[in-house]
Design a protein around this motif. Structure first.
Motif, mmCIF file in Angstrom:
data_model
loop_
_atom_site.group_PDB
_atom_site.id
_atom_site.type_symbol
_atom_site.label_atom_id
_atom_site.label_comp_id
_atom_site.label_asym_id
_atom_site.label_seq_id
_atom_site.Cartn_x
_atom_site.Cartn_y
_atom_site.Cartn_z
ATOM 1 N N THR A 111 -52.705 -9.117 -59.471
ATOM 2 C CA THR A 111 -52.790 -8.055 -58.621
ATOM 3 C C THR A 111 -51.636 -7.136 -58.530
ATOM 4 N N TYR B 285 -52.220 -4.435 -60.925
ATOM 5 C CA TYR B 285 -52.842 -3.392 -60.476
ATOM 6 C C TYR B 285 -52.220 -2.320 -59.295
ATOM 7 N N TRP C 56 -60.157 -2.791 -63.904
ATOM 8 C CA TRP C 56 -59.575 -2.217 -62.862
ATOM 9 C C TRP C 56 -60.250 -1.098 -62.451
ATOM 10 N N TYR D 288 -57.759 -5.633 -53.832
ATOM 11 C CA TYR D 288 -56.900 -5.529 -55.020
ATOM 12 C C TYR D 288 -57.680 -6.220 -56.193
#
Length: 832
Positions: free
Chosen positions: A43, A46, A133, A156
């Motif tokens: 994450t 991301y 994503w 996330y």
């Protein structure tokens, strides 16, 4: 900051870093289970490319576009490429989402984000990660999070990159039966090729059920389509025609069941898994997550077989009951058990899933108990009665006591203690006086409760008042039954006598609400206030008398109308729209009463020389039967008074800075609200979280066995001839108007309509929110449509051949998600 991490370095504590899917794959890898090698893009990666707060404040379309157009930072790209090279030179991989709100115990998020199969090459892998994503912001994923109360800004996305298994056969496996709830059954859906064909519902797979060490069910699907990997990357859908051959050997089925039980043992709870068998016959585990739709098991200290009846559902409450509401019922149950069986600590009262159940095992093991409970429920909750009768042949609940003597002794003892015969005779001789006596009990209960603690009031002013009221109402119904014995009646005639009953407290309240509407209608000032959202004086007067009532009022923790009159306002608005005088409630009530009186005369004349008895009996029925509502009314009246006392304590806790709001006190029990020290807010927050999660549960079992089985969902016999037949996918029965939808884009589905589709994928999910039921032409019990239908609690049948051609839009159909039957009516209903 680590942008990638290998499966072997991941465990179940790393949810915030790797998301649900990767956390599970790491756990399974560390447990030495056969998981294909892979890694996770964390994450942190991301977060580098996405601003969650900014994305949450824009539209899903803009959020997706932002993520797709934002370049992947070189440092992240290098980390992904390095891990990919560790797997081998340009090997095929599966690239799948792993959100922090995914594969959770209460929400699976099955199929809500995207998966990319047979991805080959460094550039293709990086691009697939970017598209994963972006899929966090698809309309379906956003809608799913909102439905499950999950904050977008706290969600996330990590991404799993895993070595691709070139599957000869693959599918899904539940380590408990998701339809019946049976915890000792393994359910497998399988089809040749990649597992996406089964998960997406694109094929009718082979369906197997393993119970213990025995394969107890085999249902072979047509398996018309196969999804295969293409050289160089990507997949293809191949139409291979119908196959009548079993795609798994019995040995492979047993091996899968063994693997499934190992996974369940590792997690300590039933799991929804995906698996694949390669061309060499090697078995691989590609995913595991909790089965989120199973109703929880009650605590079972003795480990024996038990039958639990859901009292909450029988009372019309599908929603959970607040902690204070359950605390109140515990006190009432203690009183009832002490009075009836002499054991206030009886284990028959059970709380499970934030709802109230009663353990009726001992009752079913008694011949008298069986007859009593099933006959009682036959007039109160008929479906539960049928379900319990279906357990009579189960050897675990065989009769152990044939003698009626103990039960009769208990009944006679209670009748003497509460003067039941005297009360009944007085009601028969002088019904008017009996009614007056009963109606005075409201004042008596309130005055007595004021002198008692809250717990004492619940124990002393609820159960003990019922024997004083019940015989009066029962005499009325007994007279009705006697008339049915002495005079010939047509169907519905005796029910006509019960129309427009006097002395019915619920009818009185309804008529008072109608009078309120009429007063507002004819008072220009009040009408203007009402229309402007103000409270006219007439509404305050109504609430002064009836404000202790509420929707779901048996839960002491829920607001009363005096706390929140929104429901009353809504009903009054509906009343104000009634223009037809004949539809006015007072007219309907008067018409019913007149029909009842006319029917009494009709039956009296038909009785010849016994007409005097018919009139005598039915006059008492009319006077006394309406009191059937009064016992519950007294309880709710008491609850209203006690709620005010508890709210006052909540106000004091707010003043002492231990609660944020007075109503938070209803998420405590009596002992906790009186404790003198400590901040109670963390406890309330935890309980509200559980309560809110249970509020989203859509399916509640009427009857639950201690092994998790829901007897109502177990298939007892096949559908009737002429039905459309498929695979049971989500238990329950719904009758409604069918809406055949071939493409979800722009589809119009009215609330409650039954969605009929060729198959479904995550793009269909928004339609499930308003659908009353689901019929699919393709798919198995564990396909995406079936999983989501179970999570949303709508009855579903899948794998129905030619469903979209044999069912017409506008047709009235019945979907039985327990038997797999879809019954059609003869004529369509007009739909817009």
């Amino acid at each position: 900051m680590a942008f990638t991490i290998g499966f072997k370095s991941i465990d179940g504590t790393m949810l915030a870093t790797v998301g649900g899917k990767a956390a599970n794959l790491g756990e399974l890898t560390r447990a030495a289970l056969p998981v294909p090698q892979g890694f996770c893009v964390t994450t942190d990666a991301y977060r580098e490319v996405a601003e969650a707060d900014a994305l949450a404040s824009t539209t899903p379309e803009n959020a997706r576009r932002t993520l797709l157009e934002t370049p992947v930072p070189q440092e992240i790209r290098d980390a992904i490429v390095a891990e990919y090279r560790e797997l081998g030179d340009d090997i095929p991989v599966a690239v799948r989402s792993s959100a922090t709100a995914e594969d959770l115990p209460f929400a699976s998020f099955a199929g809500q984000q995207d998966t990319f199969l047979n991805v080959v090459g460094e550039d293709a892998v990086v691009d697939a990660v970017r598209r994963c994503w972006a899929s966090l912001w698809t309309d379906r994923a956003v809608s799913y999070r909102e439905t499950n109360g999950i904050d977008h800004t706290t969600t996330y996305l990590a991404v799993v990159v895993q070595r691709m298994v070139q599957s000869a056969v693959s599918g899904v496996m539940f380590t408990a039966n998701p339809v019946t709830g049976k915890r000792d059954q393994v359910v497998i859906d399988a089809s040749p090729g990649l597992g996406e064909a089964v998960v997406s519902g694109a094929v009718n797979p082979d369906h197997f059920v393993v119970d213990g060490g025995e394969i107890v069910e085999k249902r072979l699907g047509d398996k018309k389509f196969v999804i295969r990997s293409l050289p160089g990357g990507g997949t293809e859908h191949v139409d291979v025609g119908e196959s009548a051959e079993q795609c798994l050997t019995d040995g492979q089925i047993h091996a899968l069941a063994v693997l499934g039980r190992k996974v369940q043992a590792h997690y300590g709870s039933p799991q929804d898994t995906e698996w694949a068998i390669d061309d060499d016959g090697e078995l691989h585990l590609t995913q595991a997550r909790p089965i989120t739709t199973l109703f929880p098991l009650p605590d079972n200290p003795d480990g024996g077989a038990h039958v639990y009846f859901c009292f909450s559902l029988a009372q019309g409450l599908e929603r959970p009951i607040t902690p204070m509401g359950r605390a109140a019922f515990r006190e009432v149950a203690r009183s009832a058990f002490e009075i009836v069986i002499g054991d206030p600590a009886s284990q028959s009262y059970v709380e499970n899933g934030e709802r109230i159940f009663f353990d009726v095992t001992k009752v079913l093991r008694s011949k008298v108990g069986r007859e009593f409970i099933t006959r009682l429920l036959a007039v109160m909750e008929a479906r539960s009665s049928e379900v319990l009768r279906g357990l009579f042949d189960d050897p675990r609940f065989a009769i152990r006591s044939n003698s009626p003597t103990p039960a009769l002794k208990r009944v006679f003892r209670l009748a003497r203690r509460f003067h039941v015969p005297v009360t009944a005779v007085k009601a028969l001789v002088n019904p008017e006086k009996a009614v007056r006596t009963a109606l005075r009990m409201e004042r008596d209960v309130l005055e007595r409760s004021d002198r008692l603690t809250i717990e004492q009031a619940l124990r002393q002013c609820v159960v003990p008042v019922l024997p004083g009221l019940a015989p009066t109402a029962l005499i009325g119904f007994a007279m009705l039954g006697l008339v049915g014995k002495v005079v010939r009646t047509e169907p519905g005639e005796l029910q006509t006598v019960l129309r427009g009953l006097p002395n019915n407290i619920t009818t009185e309240m309804d008529m008072a609400m109608w009078d309120l509407a009429q007063e507002i209608r004819h008072d220009p000032v009040a009408l203007r206030q009402f229309q402007n959202g103000e409270r006219p004086a007439a509404l305050d007067l109504f609430l002064a008398r009836w404000g202790h009532r509420a929707v779901a009022e048996i839960d002491l923790g829920l607001p009363r109308w005096s706390d929140d009159p929104a429901h009353v306002v809504g009903v009054v608005r509906n009343f104000l729209r009634l223009e037809d005088d004949q539809a006015h409630p007072d007219a309907v009530f008067a018409r019913g009463a007149a029909e009842a009186e006319a029917m009494i005369e009709t039956l009296a004349r038909r009785a010849w020389g016994r007409g005097w008895f018919v009139r005598f009996a039915l006059r008492r029925t009319r006077l006394l039967a309406g009191l059937r509502e009064y016992p519950k009314y007294l309880i709710i009246t008491l609850f209203g008074a006690l709620r005010k006392r508890i709210t006052a304590i909540g106000t004091e806790l707010v003043a002492s800075d231990r609660l944020d709001a007075a109503d938070d006190v209803f998420f405590l029990n009596f002992e906790e609200m009186r404790s003198e020290h400590g901040d109670l807010r963390p406890l309330v927050a935890r309980r509200r979280e559980v309560y809110d999660r249970e509020m989203r549960r859509r399916h509640i079992p009427r009857v639950l066995l201690s092994d998790g089985t829901e007897p109502e969902a177990v298939h007892h016999g096949g559908p009737v001839e002429g039905d459309l037949v498929g695979t049971p996918a989500s238990a329950g029965t719904i009758t409604g108007v069918a809406r055949v939808v071939m493409d979800p884009v722009g589809a119009h589905l009215e609330p409650g309509e039954i969605l009929v589709a060729p198959s479904t994928d995550p793009g269909w999910t928004p339609l499930f929110l308003t659908a009353g039921g689901l019929v699919m032409e393709m798919g198995g019990a564990n396909s995406h449509g079936a999983v989501v239908a179970r999570e949303y609690g709508i009855p579903a049948v899948v794998g129905v051949r030619e469903a979209v051609t044999r069912i017409r839009t506008g047709e009235l159909i019945t979907v039985d998600g327990s038997t797999g039957a879809v019954t059609t009516a003869d004529s369509p209903v007009e739909v817009s």
